[in-house]
Scaffold this active site. Structure first.
Site, PDB file in Angstrom:
ATOM      1  N   ASP A  82       0.837  -1.212   0.000  1.00 10.05           N
ATOM      2  CA  ASP A  82       0.000   0.000   0.000  1.00 10.05           C
ATOM      3  C   ASP A  82       0.868   1.258   0.000  1.00 10.05           C
ATOM      4  OD1 ASP A  82      -2.418   1.310  -0.058  1.00 10.05           O
ATOM      5  OD2 ASP A  82      -2.702   1.271   2.120  1.00 10.05           O
ATOM      6  N   ASN A  93     -10.910  -2.422  -5.463  1.00  9.45           N
ATOM      7  CA  ASN A  93     -10.161  -1.422  -6.225  1.00  9.45           C
ATOM      8  C   ASN A  93     -10.848  -1.048  -7.546  1.00  9.45           C
ATOM      9  OD1 ASN A  93      -6.899  -2.635  -5.113  1.00  9.45           O
ATOM     10  ND2 ASN A  93      -8.109  -0.925  -4.324  1.00  9.45           N
ATOM     11  N   TRP A  94     -11.908  -1.813  -7.929  1.00  9.93           N
ATOM     12  CA  TRP A  94     -12.688  -1.418  -9.120  1.00  9.93           C
ATOM     13  C   TRP A  94     -13.458  -0.124  -8.857  1.00  9.93           C
ATOM     14  CZ3 TRP A  94     -11.064  -3.720 -13.257  1.00  9.93           C
ATOM     15  CH2 TRP A  94     -10.689  -5.062 -13.242  1.00  9.93           C
TER      16      TRP A  94
END
Ligand code: IPE
Ligand code: IPE
Ligand code: MG
Length: 260
Positions: A38, A86-87
């Protein structure tokens, strides 16, 4: 062509002495390390760069850490690359991430073979593009016989999604009369997850400081050791990995029991 490349994994692994120089003891290493990579966006923002530059630099960290884990003798490295959530990101970022992934899988194939890695992925496949799936398939196939570290990329991966998928499959077997509800055990559930046949992670590393697991391997990390660093993923390098491994070596894992 790649099938003929010989594996050199064992030759390039660190000796016990080389591990000791890094403050590591083979007997106290995790077998499976999983990383929540991240902070790419924050790394870019702190340098006034577009987010995608952070993702690009993140690929460099992937290369360095994959090779170092393989040399240290880690048996499996799982990297959280793209979550099912994350879409929710802007279309442009999704597209660029998918392009970077495809490029990585193509460019890294010869390196994966040189290091003798076994390449695998976990996650949904129905939403990834055909081109990226084809390249993944090629790398999985040509690295199948290697005997080095398993490199597993979590792509369009979400743990709840994975558990729902497993519950559906198990229910279908029960409904068909192929499985008794009383025979559903931990093992049966594990066998229906994307990670079937893989060991649970011993150590989970998260970069960029967030104290959460973001839908990553919820079932599999029940007894994993967690290690979080403030460093953003694009700046994560070998010494940071060594720090995590050294700390792991000091942890007392009790699995609910008592210290020996
Ligand atoms: C991690 O970096 C990479 C992916 C989730 C694809 P982020 O893109 O989440 O970076 P931050 O958290 O916004 O800094
Ligand atoms: C976790 O990072 C997912 C990956 C590293 C691929 P996120 O940036 O998506 O997680 P949140 O949104 O901070 O929980
Ligand atoms: Mg993030």
């Amino acid at each position: 062509m790649f099938g003929k490349t010989t594996s050199v994994a064992s030759e390039s692994e660190y000796t016990t002495e080389e591990l000791a120089q890094r403050g590591l003891d083979r007997a106290r290493l995790p077998k499976h390390v999983a990383i929540i990579m991240d902070g790419n966006g924050r790394w870019a923002r702190s340098r006034h760069l577009p987010r995608i530059e952070g993702h690009r630099r993140g690929v460099k960290s992937v290369r360095v850490i994959v090779e170092e884990c393989s040399r240290i003798g880690i048996e499996q490295l799982t990297l959280y690359c793209f979550s099912s959530e994350n879409w929710k990101r802007p279309r442009a970022e999704q597209t660029l991430l998918m392009k970077l992934l495809e490029q990585y899988v193509i460019e890294e194939r010869s390196e994966i073979m040189r290091q003798g890695l076994r390449f695998a992925t976990i996650g949904r496949v129905d939403r990834l593009g055909d081109r990226v799936l084809k390249e993944i398939g090629k790398t999985v196939a040509c690295s199948r016989e290697n005997d080095g570290m398993r490199l597993c990329l979590a792509l369009d991966y979400g743990s709840r999604d994975e558990i729902v998928h497993a519950v559906r499959n198990i229910s279908a077997q029960v409904a068909a009369g192929d499985l008794n509800a009383d025979d559903i055990t931990d093992e049966v559930v594990s066998q229906h997850l994307f990670t079937a046949g893989m060991p649970d992670p011993d150590l989970v590393i998260r970069t960029a400081g967030e104290m959460r697991v973001s839908n990553f391997l919820l079932w599999q990390i029940s007894y994993s050791e967690l290690w979080v660093t403030e460093k953003y993923w694009p700046e994560f390098r070998e010494p940071d990995l060594i720090d995590a491994l050294q700390e792991f070596a000091t942890r007392h894992r009790r699995f609910g029991g008592l210290d020996q």
